[in-house]
Design a protein around this motif. Sequence first.
Motif, PDB file in Angstrom:
ATOM      1  N   PRO A  77       0.818  -1.215   0.000  1.00  0.00           N
ATOM      2  CA  PRO A  77       0.000   0.000   0.000  1.00  0.00           C
ATOM      3  C   PRO A  77       0.852   1.266   0.000  1.00  0.00           C
ATOM      4  O   PRO A  77       2.009   1.233   0.403  1.00  0.00           O
ATOM      5  N   GLY A  78       0.261   2.360  -0.462  1.00  0.00           N
ATOM      6  CA  GLY A  78       0.969   3.641  -0.454  1.00  0.00           C
ATOM      7  C   GLY A  78       1.274   4.084   0.968  1.00  0.00           C
ATOM      8  O   GLY A  78       0.539   3.772   1.900  1.00  0.00           O
ATOM      9  N   PRO A 110       7.405  -3.017   3.222  1.00  0.00           N
ATOM     10  CA  PRO A 110       6.499  -3.458   2.157  1.00  0.00           C
ATOM     11  C   PRO A 110       5.428  -2.432   1.800  1.00  0.00           C
ATOM     12  O   PRO A 110       4.229  -2.698   1.900  1.00  0.00           O
ATOM     13  N   PHE A 111       5.876  -1.261   1.389  1.00  0.00           N
ATOM     14  CA  PHE A 111       4.954  -0.197   1.006  1.00  0.00           C
ATOM     15  C   PHE A 111       5.360   0.364  -0.347  1.00  0.00           C
ATOM     16  O   PHE A 111       6.530   0.277  -0.739  1.00  0.00           O
ATOM     17  N   GLY A 112       4.376   1.000  -1.009  1.00  0.00           N
ATOM     18  CA  GLY A 112       4.674   1.841  -2.160  1.00  0.00           C
ATOM     19  C   GLY A 112       4.815   3.270  -1.670  1.00  0.00           C
ATOM     20  O   GLY A 112       4.889   3.523  -0.464  1.00  0.00           O
ATOM     21  N   GLY A 113       4.837   4.219  -2.600  1.00  0.00           N
ATOM     22  CA  GLY A 113       5.037   5.617  -2.202  1.00  0.00           C
ATOM     23  C   GLY A 113       3.773   6.431  -2.375  1.00  0.00           C
ATOM     24  O   GLY A 113       3.010   6.227  -3.321  1.00  0.00           O
ATOM     25  N   HIS A 148      -4.800  -0.595   4.258  1.00  0.00           N
ATOM     26  CA  HIS A 148      -4.201  -1.478   3.247  1.00  0.00           C
ATOM     27  C   HIS A 148      -4.250  -0.861   1.859  1.00  0.00           C
ATOM     28  O   HIS A 148      -4.090  -1.554   0.855  1.00  0.00           O
ATOM     29  N   THR A 149      -4.486   0.480   1.822  1.00  0.00           N
ATOM     30  CA  THR A 149      -4.496   1.150   0.508  1.00  0.00           C
ATOM     31  C   THR A 149      -3.473   2.279   0.466  1.00  0.00           C
ATOM     32  O   THR A 149      -2.580   2.290  -0.370  1.00  0.00           O
ATOM     33  N   PRO A 181      -4.096   1.083  12.162  1.00  0.00           N
ATOM     34  CA  PRO A 181      -3.067   1.090  11.110  1.00  0.00           C
ATOM     35  C   PRO A 181      -3.376   2.005   9.922  1.00  0.00           C
ATOM     36  O   PRO A 181      -2.615   2.008   8.956  1.00  0.00           O
ATOM     37  N   ALA A 182      -4.461   2.809   9.998  1.00  0.00           N
ATOM     38  CA  ALA A 182      -4.795   3.693   8.869  1.00  0.00           C
ATOM     39  C   ALA A 182      -3.884   4.915   8.799  1.00  0.00           C
ATOM     40  O   ALA A 182      -3.835   5.602   7.767  1.00  0.00           O
TER      41      ALA A 182
END
Length: 442
Positions: A77-78, A110-113, A148-149, A181-182
């Motif tokens: 997720p970002g 394990p994330f995107g940007g 998770h987004t 976790p948001a």
Amino acid sequence: MSTHSAATAPEDLNPFHIAAQQFDRAAAYMPHLKKGLIEFLKHPCRTVTVEFPVEMADGAVRMFVGHRVLHSQVRGPGKGGIRYHPNVTVDEVRALASWMTWKCAIIDVPFGGAKGGVAFNPKETTESDLRKITRRYISDLGELIGPHTDIPAPDMYTDARTMAWIYDTYAMMHPGRNNLPAVTGKPLDIGGSHGRNEATARGCLFAVQRALARGAVSGLDGVRGARVAVQGFGNAGAIAAALFHEAGAKVVAVSDSGGGARREEGLDLAAVTAHKAKTGSVTGTPDTRPLSNDELLSLECDILIPAALENQIRRDNVAAVRARFIVEAANGPTTPAADRILYERGIAVLPDILANSGGVCVSYFEWVQNIENEQWDEDEVNQKLRVKMERATDAMLAKQAEVNARLKKEGSTLPLVDLRTAALIVAVERVAGVALERGIWP
Ligand code: NAD
């Protein structure tokens, strides 16, 4: 007709163009990656602008413009902070989001940007108006953010208090589930992590210690006794100053948007902090001499830590820089033209995507703790952070050595790579690897 030749034309300081130039510079060393894949990795996958009204404390209704950019979700997720600043533009947010992708990849979380920003001056805004702006911005983003987004965090002029409002707004919109976790960077009693507040600065110190121990700067093998200057005295800068001091460095100058303070024998940082709390700026701290931000950047010192804004070291002022090592606690403080000149002058730059990745690293730890409903001790957090920072620093240094040895062996006409390009190559290769494993949809 243009009045400038290429050499004298004003430097393009658009942060998104700068991020693209840095990316293209690194891509030149990755001919094994298909051109289309490179294009996919370069472009943000989603850019959203929201415009919304807030009824302010004085009764007036004011319109605000906010952005949220998701650059990549290839590795997860970002993830990325939210900035409140009058100069926020969509291109700045796009640049910051792409740097987050490479940062999460080099530090291996394990994330995107992603990144967000609202254009206004928080210094002229009351607390209740700040809260209303935050709540309305987050509710307008709606389902675009989530555990998770796309997961927000603090950046310039946002802090744990802002994150608490974001959490509360999101939780009101999603009752009946674990919403911690948001968002990360929350207060400790609302699921925040020990060590998150200091994480950007502490990670920066760990990376510097590792890079110096591994010979990244000839003649400077550690932080102890090093003369350090820090631009920006907020979360990243003030805590970096304190931690570098604790590690034995002599902090000779600091600054903020109001100016700077200098003391050759080393600043009393507690006195500087107290003066800033009282007056709003570090400048004028008793027993110090004032200096401007330009003077700070050109101070003769071992380690210069820009920890404020983008584009501080540029083609037009880089000649004045007399530090031996530049450590980018801020995002984007050095332009590509300045990078090139610094490399030719033998001044190493520890790039932002690595130097300030401790923040997102402990944000990841916070996210894991929230999912597990756990809270780790600070020692455990710091120890895990150290391992991550050292591994990332080693990966960057190994890549630089590998690529430069290959270029020399092949007699390549490409320039040798600096630390930024080496770190970007590591990051882009990691994201590309996952993209290929998952397959390009459809
Ligand atoms: P902050 O709001 O806590 O502090 C910003 C500081 O910069 C303040 O002291 C302010 O006075 C100073 N400043 C503003 N304009 C200035 C100018 N023109 N000249 C000199 N100083 C100026 O913000 P922060 O969180 O410390 O962020 C600073 C930088 O670090 C940003 O580039 C941010 O993206 C980066 N960063 C922050 C984090 C984090 O976890 N907070 C993580 C990674 C990167």
